[in-house]
Design an enzyme around this catalytic site. Structure first.
Site, short mmCIF file in Angstrom:
data_model
loop_
_atom_site.label_atom_id
_atom_site.label_comp_id
_atom_site.label_asym_id
_atom_site.label_seq_id
_atom_site.Cartn_x
_atom_site.Cartn_y
_atom_site.Cartn_z
N LYS A 83 17.42 -20.93 4.41
CA LYS A 83 18.06 -22.12 3.85
C LYS A 83 19.49 -22.31 4.35
O LYS A 83 19.94 -23.43 4.57
CB LYS A 83 18.06 -22.06 2.32
CG LYS A 83 16.68 -22.20 1.73
CD LYS A 83 16.79 -22.21 0.22
CE LYS A 83 15.43 -22.16 -0.42
NZ LYS A 83 15.53 -22.15 -1.89
N ASN A 104 16.92 -27.16 1.93
CA ASN A 104 15.53 -26.74 1.66
C ASN A 104 14.51 -27.83 1.98
O ASN A 104 13.32 -27.61 1.82
CB ASN A 104 15.35 -26.22 0.24
CG ASN A 104 15.14 -27.31 -0.79
OD1 ASN A 104 15.69 -28.39 -0.67
ND2 ASN A 104 14.37 -27.00 -1.81
N THR A 170 26.48 -8.74 -5.89
CA THR A 170 27.65 -8.81 -5.01
C THR A 170 28.67 -9.72 -5.70
O THR A 170 28.57 -10.95 -5.64
CB THR A 170 27.26 -9.37 -3.63
OG1 THR A 170 26.14 -8.62 -3.14
CG2 THR A 170 28.41 -9.26 -2.64
N1 LIG Z 1 11.04 -22.17 -8.79
C1 LIG Z 1 11.41 -22.72 -7.66
O1 LIG Z 1 11.11 -23.89 -7.36
C2 LIG Z 1 12.29 -21.94 -6.73
C3 LIG Z 1 13.06 -22.59 -5.76
C4 LIG Z 1 13.89 -21.84 -4.93
C5 LIG Z 1 13.92 -20.45 -5.03
N2 LIG Z 1 13.13 -19.84 -5.95
C6 LIG Z 1 13.16 -18.38 -6.09
O2 LIG Z 1 14.49 -18.01 -6.42
C7 LIG Z 1 14.77 -16.69 -5.92
C8 LIG Z 1 16.10 -16.69 -5.18
O3 LIG Z 1 16.01 -17.53 -4.05
P1 LIG Z 1 17.28 -17.80 -3.13
O4 LIG Z 1 16.86 -18.81 -2.14
O5 LIG Z 1 18.50 -18.06 -3.94
O6 LIG Z 1 17.44 -16.36 -2.42
P2 LIG Z 1 18.78 -15.71 -1.80
O7 LIG Z 1 19.69 -16.76 -1.26
O8 LIG Z 1 18.28 -14.64 -0.90
O9 LIG Z 1 19.52 -15.04 -3.06
C9 LIG Z 1 18.98 -13.92 -3.72
C10 LIG Z 1 19.79 -13.58 -4.96
O10 LIG Z 1 19.14 -12.50 -5.64
C11 LIG Z 1 20.04 -11.38 -5.71
N3 LIG Z 1 19.31 -10.14 -5.51
C12 LIG Z 1 18.33 -9.92 -4.58
N4 LIG Z 1 17.90 -8.65 -4.67
C13 LIG Z 1 18.62 -8.06 -5.66
C14 LIG Z 1 18.62 -6.75 -6.23
N5 LIG Z 1 17.80 -5.78 -5.79
N6 LIG Z 1 19.47 -6.48 -7.25
C15 LIG Z 1 20.31 -7.46 -7.71
N7 LIG Z 1 20.34 -8.73 -7.21
C16 LIG Z 1 19.51 -9.01 -6.20
C17 LIG Z 1 21.03 -11.61 -4.60
O11 LIG Z 1 22.21 -10.87 -4.88
P3 LIG Z 1 23.23 -10.48 -3.70
O12 LIG Z 1 24.08 -11.70 -3.47
O13 LIG Z 1 24.00 -9.34 -4.24
O14 LIG Z 1 22.42 -10.12 -2.49
C18 LIG Z 1 21.21 -13.12 -4.68
O15 LIG Z 1 22.04 -13.49 -5.76
C19 LIG Z 1 13.55 -16.32 -5.08
O16 LIG Z 1 12.71 -15.51 -5.87
C20 LIG Z 1 12.86 -17.64 -4.80
O17 LIG Z 1 11.47 -17.50 -4.62
C21 LIG Z 1 12.33 -20.55 -6.81
#
Ligand SMILES: NC(=O)c1ccc[n+]([C@@H]2O[C@H](COP(=O)([O-])OP(=O)(O)OC[C@H]3O[C@@H](n4cnc5c(N)ncnc54)[C@H](OP(=O)(O)O)[C@@H]3O)[C@@H](O)[C@H]2O)c1
Length: 282
Positions: A83, A104, A170
């Site tokens: 993204k 997105n 973070t």
């Molecule tokens: N329902 C929907 O329509 C929808 C839409 C979009 C996304 N999503 C879901 O939302 C989630 C996040 O998506 P994103 O695009 O924001 O991903 P992203 O940009 O990769 O962000 C991931 C987030 O999760 C945190 N994280 C990941 N692994 C972690 C761990 N082991 N411990 C603590 N924090 C952790 C990261 O923290 P750090 O910054 O510390 O790495 C960051 O804040 C995904 O599961 C995705 O499938 C759902």
């Protein structure tokens, strides 16, 4: 809409006139958008199909350049981890995508130009409202500071929430998001927080924690109480460990699928698919 978003597309209906759409991700096996979009196209009688396109970070630029040349391709959905990288590969951005710094959804114009938008936040707020949860005036605890968290934080601010506390593994990323919120919405009380979500009316998990069985909880669930609404954006599984813990503590819960359901129509419109009843059917 059904819970599983299962589409019933018959591939024998695909012809040389079918308009193409793709979803770029890595991994891509878990995506639910194609099922939902294909069913929406089917319901509208629109001759279009969305397919998953599995591409890694190193190949994204090459693929995006090549897709510009595909004259029967009208749009793309972009998911984890592309993204942010997609921003630089678009010719133009919507104001929301420019502000969030993530894309997105992409519309490909007939000239092969790519226009990037971000619909996560809009879809999230629409999903809350469809579930009867009005964010205006509420205090919000938001776990995460990735692409979805940023989009959702900005849309919640636009929807008029009174206070936002951002917590993230973070911490510097949470601080950066809070700074951007304060800059864009001076009337909003925005702060960085820790794992304790107490004292907030809405508690939202915007991290990817919850997708795997062995994930830890994104926040301290022992601090939840029955006055709070706990909202998930992870869709798979539908009932995450956080939602189960919140329900045990008497909280109202709102699942991640609601956000996607509300985004499907926004995505179709952004990529230029005809509205219901418009020309363009099979
Ligand atoms: N329902 C929907 O329509 C929808 C839409 C979009 C996304 N999503 C879901 O939302 C989630 C996040 O998506 P994103 O695009 O924001 O991903 P992203 O940009 O990769 O962000 C991931 C987030 O999760 C945190 N994280 C990941 N692994 C972690 C761990 N082991 N411990 C603590 N924090 C952790 C990261 O923290 P750090 O910054 O510390 O790495 C960051 O804040 C995904 O599961 C995705 O499938 C759902």
């Amino acid at each position: 809409m059904a819970d599983d978003l299962s589409g019933g597309r018959n591939v024998a209906q695909i012809t040389g006139r079918t308009r193409l759409y793709g979803i770029l991700g890595d991994p891509v096996h878990q995506v639910k958008t194609p099922q939902g979009i294909n069913r929406l196209f089917e319901e509208r009688g629109f001759d279009g199909v969305m397919v998953p396109l599995h591409v890694g970070a190193q190949g994204l630029e090459t693929v995006a350049k090549a897709l510009r040349e595909l004259r029967n391709l009208d749009g793309l959905i972009v998911t984890v981890p592309h993204k942010t990288a997609m921003v630089a590969l678009c010719d133009e951005l919507t104001p929301a995508a420019a502000r969030v710094g993530a894309v997105n959804a992409v519309r490909r114009t007939p000239e092969g130009r790519l226009r990037g938008g971000i619909l996560d936040g809009e879809g999230f707020v629409a999903g809350l409202r469809r579930g009867g949860i009005e964010p205006h005036g509420r205090s919000v605890y938001l776990a995460g500071s990735g692409g979805a968290a940023c989009a959702i934080a900005f849309s919640l601010a636009e929807a008029g929430v009174a206070r936002v506390t951002v917590a993230n593994r973070t911490r510097s990323k949470a601080a950066a998001l809070v700074e951007r919120l304060r800059h864009n919405f001076p009337a909003l009380a925005a702060d960085v927080g820790g794992r304790d979500p107490s004292g907030h009316e809405l508690v939202v998990n915007c991290t990817s924690l919850g997708m795997r069985d062995d994930d830890e909880l994104p926040l301290d669930a022992d601090r939840l109480d029955a006055s709070q609404v706990v909202v998930e954006i992870v869709m798979q599984p539908a009932q995450t460990a956080l939602l189960r813990a919140a329900a045990r503590r008497g909280c109202r819960t709102h699942p991640g699928l609601a956000m996607l359901e509300c985004q499907l129509e926004l995505m179709a419109a952004f990529m230029g698919a005809p509205e219901p009843g418009a020309a363009g059917g099979r």
